[in-house]
Structure formats: C-alpha cells, structure tokens
Design a protein around this motif. Sequence first.
Motif, PDB file in Angstrom:
ATOM      1  N   GLU A  27      12.916   3.932  11.113  1.00  0.00           N
ATOM      2  CA  GLU A  27      12.457   4.449   9.836  1.00  0.00           C
ATOM      3  C   GLU A  27      11.041   3.974   9.580  1.00  0.00           C
ATOM      4  OE1 GLU A  27      15.365   2.896   7.183  1.00  0.00           O
ATOM      5  OE2 GLU A  27      14.427   0.929   7.028  1.00  0.00           O
ATOM      6  N   LEU A  28      10.314   4.776   8.801  1.00  0.00           N
ATOM      7  CA  LEU A  28       8.947   4.441   8.414  1.00  0.00           C
ATOM      8  C   LEU A  28       8.823   4.533   6.901  1.00  0.00           C
ATOM      9  CD1 LEU A  28       6.822   6.483  11.021  1.00  0.00           C
ATOM     10  CD2 LEU A  28       7.269   4.016  11.036  1.00  0.00           C
ATOM     11  N   ARG A  29       7.787   3.901   6.372  1.00  0.00           N
ATOM     12  CA  ARG A  29       7.530   4.001   4.941  1.00  0.00           C
ATOM     13  C   ARG A  29       7.154   5.433   4.598  1.00  0.00           C
ATOM     14  NH1 ARG A  29       4.063  -1.519   4.967  1.00  0.00           N
ATOM     15  NH2 ARG A  29       2.600  -0.113   5.989  1.00  0.00           N
ATOM     16  N   ALA A  30       7.715   5.958   3.535  1.00  0.00           N
ATOM     17  CA  ALA A  30       7.467   7.343   3.142  1.00  0.00           C
ATOM     18  C   ALA A  30       5.984   7.601   2.905  1.00  0.00           C
ATOM     19  CB  ALA A  30       8.272   7.686   1.889  1.00  0.00           C
ATOM     20  N   ALA A  31       5.300   6.645   2.300  1.00  0.00           N
ATOM     21  CA  ALA A  31       3.874   6.820   2.020  1.00  0.00           C
ATOM     22  C   ALA A  31       3.074   6.971   3.310  1.00  0.00           C
ATOM     23  CB  ALA A  31       3.346   5.632   1.205  1.00  0.00           C
ATOM     24  N   ASP A  32       3.483   6.229   4.353  1.00  0.00           N
ATOM     25  CA  ASP A  32       2.796   6.333   5.640  1.00  0.00           C
ATOM     26  C   ASP A  32       3.029   7.698   6.276  1.00  0.00           C
ATOM     27  OD1 ASP A  32       1.834   3.796   5.373  1.00  0.00           O
ATOM     28  OD2 ASP A  32       3.281   2.854   6.728  1.00  0.00           O
ATOM     29  N   VAL A  33       4.267   8.178   6.223  1.00  0.00           N
ATOM     30  CA  VAL A  33       4.576   9.492   6.801  1.00  0.00           C
ATOM     31  C   VAL A  33       3.794  10.589   6.070  1.00  0.00           C
ATOM     32  CG1 VAL A  33       6.393  11.194   7.216  1.00  0.00           C
ATOM     33  CG2 VAL A  33       6.849   8.760   7.590  1.00  0.00           C
ATOM     34  N   ALA A  34       3.675  10.459   4.758  1.00  0.00           N
ATOM     35  CA  ALA A  34       2.915  11.441   3.984  1.00  0.00           C
ATOM     36  C   ALA A  34       1.459  11.467   4.441  1.00  0.00           C
ATOM     37  CB  ALA A  34       3.010  11.115   2.494  1.00  0.00           C
ATOM     38  N   GLN A  35       0.904  10.293   4.707  1.00  0.00           N
ATOM     39  CA  GLN A  35      -0.480  10.234   5.186  1.00  0.00           C
ATOM     40  C   GLN A  35      -0.621  10.870   6.561  1.00  0.00           C
ATOM     41  OE1 GLN A  35      -3.082   6.786   4.480  1.00  0.00           O
ATOM     42  NE2 GLN A  35      -1.293   5.787   3.567  1.00  0.00           N
ATOM     43  N   VAL A  36       0.360  10.647   7.436  1.00  0.00           N
ATOM     44  CA  VAL A  36       0.327  11.242   8.773  1.00  0.00           C
ATOM     45  C   VAL A  36       0.213  12.758   8.666  1.00  0.00           C
ATOM     46  CG1 VAL A  36       1.623  11.657  10.902  1.00  0.00           C
ATOM     47  CG2 VAL A  36       1.615   9.374   9.871  1.00  0.00           C
ATOM     48  N   MET A 158      -2.688   7.787  11.982  1.00  0.00           N
ATOM     49  CA  MET A 158      -2.209   6.522  12.560  1.00  0.00           C
ATOM     50  C   MET A 158      -1.688   5.547  11.511  1.00  0.00           C
ATOM     51  SD  MET A 158      -5.016   5.623  15.511  1.00  0.00           S
ATOM     52  CE  MET A 158      -6.497   6.527  15.103  1.00  0.00           C
ATOM     53  N   ALA A 159      -1.505   5.992  10.275  1.00  0.00           N
ATOM     54  CA  ALA A 159      -1.155   5.097   9.170  1.00  0.00           C
ATOM     55  C   ALA A 159       0.008   4.143   9.465  1.00  0.00           C
ATOM     56  CB  ALA A 159      -0.856   5.914   7.914  1.00  0.00           C
ATOM     57  N   PRO A 160       1.105   4.589  10.119  1.00  0.00           N
ATOM     58  CA  PRO A 160       2.209   3.655  10.367  1.00  0.00           C
ATOM     59  C   PRO A 160       1.825   2.450  11.230  1.00  0.00           C
ATOM     60  CG  PRO A 160       2.989   5.908  10.534  1.00  0.00           C
ATOM     61  CD  PRO A 160       1.493   5.975  10.441  1.00  0.00           C
ATOM     62  N   LEU A 161       0.721   2.540  11.988  1.00  0.00           N
ATOM     63  CA  LEU A 161       0.293   1.397  12.794  1.00  0.00           C
ATOM     64  C   LEU A 161      -0.179   0.237  11.919  1.00  0.00           C
ATOM     65  CD1 LEU A 161      -1.572   3.165  15.740  1.00  0.00           C
ATOM     66  CD2 LEU A 161       0.538   1.844  15.878  1.00  0.00           C
ATOM     67  N   GLY A 162      -0.375   0.484  10.622  1.00  0.00           N
ATOM     68  CA  GLY A 162      -0.691  -0.598   9.703  1.00  0.00           C
ATOM     69  C   GLY A 162       0.526  -1.396   9.286  1.00  0.00           C
ATOM     70  N   ASP A 163       1.707  -0.928   9.686  1.00  0.00           N
ATOM     71  CA  ASP A 163       2.980  -1.607   9.420  1.00  0.00           C
ATOM     72  C   ASP A 163       3.261  -2.567  10.574  1.00  0.00           C
ATOM     73  OD1 ASP A 163       5.675  -2.330   9.145  1.00  0.00           O
ATOM     74  OD2 ASP A 163       6.249  -0.358   8.358  1.00  0.00           O
ATOM     75  N   VAL A 166       5.455  -1.575  13.535  1.00  0.00           N
ATOM     76  CA  VAL A 166       5.055  -0.505  14.444  1.00  0.00           C
ATOM     77  C   VAL A 166       3.993  -1.031  15.407  1.00  0.00           C
ATOM     78  CG1 VAL A 166       4.154   1.840  14.617  1.00  0.00           C
ATOM     79  CG2 VAL A 166       5.513   1.170  12.629  1.00  0.00           C
ATOM     80  N   SER A 167       4.218  -0.862  16.699  1.00  0.00           N
ATOM     81  CA  SER A 167       3.287  -1.399  17.693  1.00  0.00           C
ATOM     82  C   SER A 167       2.447  -0.323  18.374  1.00  0.00           C
ATOM     83  CB  SER A 167       4.054  -2.190  18.765  1.00  0.00           C
ATOM     84  OG  SER A 167       5.061  -1.381  19.357  1.00  0.00           O
ATOM     85  N   THR A 168       3.012   0.849  18.621  1.00  0.00           N
ATOM     86  CA  THR A 168       2.269   1.890  19.320  1.00  0.00           C
ATOM     87  C   THR A 168       2.588   3.272  18.759  1.00  0.00           C
ATOM     88  OG1 THR A 168       3.983   2.156  21.013  1.00  0.00           O
ATOM     89  CG2 THR A 168       2.185   0.622  21.501  1.00  0.00           C
TER      90      THR A 168
END
Length: 298
Positions: A27-36, A158-163, A166-168
């Motif tokens: 799972e990813l943060r919803a805000a990050d997915v929205a940015q993607v 690439m927003a989820p990479l700030g979490d 998430v590594s790659t």
Amino acid sequence: MADTRKVLDSVTLRFDGDEKSGTDLHELRAADVAQVLQGLASFVSDFDKAGAFHDEGPADSVMLVRPPQEGSFIIEAIRMAGENWEGVAAVTGLPSVATLINLATKSMRAEVQDFEHLENGNVKIMWQDDTVQEVSRPVWEELNKRKHRRKKQLREIMAPLGDDRVSTLDVSGAPSSEDEETPPSDEFVLTRADFDSVAPTDEVEESEETFEVDGQMQAIDFGDPTRWKVRAAGQTRKATVDDADFLRRVAEGLAISSSDIFRLRIRADKIVKNGRARTTWTVLKVENHRRRAGDGTS
C-alpha cells in the motif's frame, strides 16, 4: 456508441519496498498516488502537444489508469488517442511514455555535452557521461523547455520514493502491438537518488513566446550556434540559432553583413527566479534574407 479510441502504449510503475512489519510493500499513501497520476498526466500532455507521439502533430492522447495489481504496488496507465487514432497508430518508431520518463529523468542528472541535427530530422544527443541518444526533433525541443515544470512532473511521478518504506520504482512500457512477443520499449529502475535530483529549488516561473520579426545578425559564431547575437524588436540579444538549414548555408559560404535583414521566427524563453527575470532567444527559422537599400540584393 462505440468507443473509437485505441490503446497506443502503456507504462507500468512498480513501487518496491518493505512495510515496517517486514512484509512486502502492498500500500502507498493516497496523497502520493494522487501526485503520481497528476504528474504523469501533465508530463504526457506536454509531450503530446509537442508532437512527440506523432510526426504530424498532437495525437490527442488521453491517459487512463487500470486498477492496481497485487505484488509490491503496481500502477498501470494506458495512453489512448481520440478519433484520429488510425493515423497515429500507423506511425512506428515513436517513443513510449516510459522512454520519455527515462529520457527526462536523465536530463535532470546529466548535462548535454553536445548535440547534432541529423539528416533524418532527428537530433543526436551526446551526454556528459559519454552516452549517446537519438531523439526526434519535437522530443528534443520539449526537453529544452519548461525545465521547472518538468522537474515538478517527475517529482510527482516519483512521489512514493519520498516514503521510507519505498526503495525503488521499476518503470516499463511498450507501444501497443498485436504481436504479443514484442518486448517492452524501455525498462529501467529509479531510486531515491533520482527522486532527490528533481527536488524543488528556488521559486521559478517559466513562460515562452514565439514571434516573427525582421532582424539583423550582429555577431556570428561559425563554431558554436549558441553564441550568435541578433538585433530585432528594438533590442540586441545573444541567441541560439536552431535552424539547421540556415547554419548549413552559412557553413557553405553564405555571405552575411551586419546590415542584412532577415525574417526570423524567434522563441523567447522567460524565466523569473525569485522575482528576477531572464529572457533567452532561440532562432527557430530564418525565412528569408535581403540587403538594405543601396546594398544590392541576395
């Protein structure tokens, strides 16, 4: 009513990492997915308008998203064309969305050492890391515009990479094809170093204007098309000449004097950084050439 659109290519974004519990990322943060999704849609729109996906102009692309798949966190987006898709689909050798993401990301981490306009209309890019890539002219022109906007788009993709979990980000994509054995047009991995390379900098606003005007060449550099000087619209500016045919004529001996008048198509790129403005000129086309009265004609 039947849907006349056709899938032109797809891009798959797979975010890998580990949950705090040690299990695979699911799972990813919803805000990050929205940015993607926002960054991807904006990125594709810019290159579509530039003509990167079709040699006759915009392909009227529409980005759609398929449901996330299990295993890591996978987002699959597809690019579809509107009613003119038949002409678009007939063209081969054009870049996929994934290819453009890879190229744009590289442009943020590596400087262009040199470039060459090829006889087939493409541009060969020589990067400072000694790699070489050939791209279409619309792609080259779009890569050289809207740098701040492009960085923002890539940062969003690439927003989820700030979490920390998430590594790659594994990116793959391919144009639509009825041949199931057709390999992906591009596969690559983005890391947190790529994410850091598109970090926001100072507040910057970018705009551009293209206009036609009579002008004069005040200074000519036969060895460097980025170091010409043009007098037009009541001002004199250093300019880049991007008209390959005109540069060829100059190299072959076209005589030019400071009093000669040219019909020029110029793109003015304006950058406002922290309230301070800077404008650069690119001469896109030299339409014609004439002498001043009393100097004869050419």
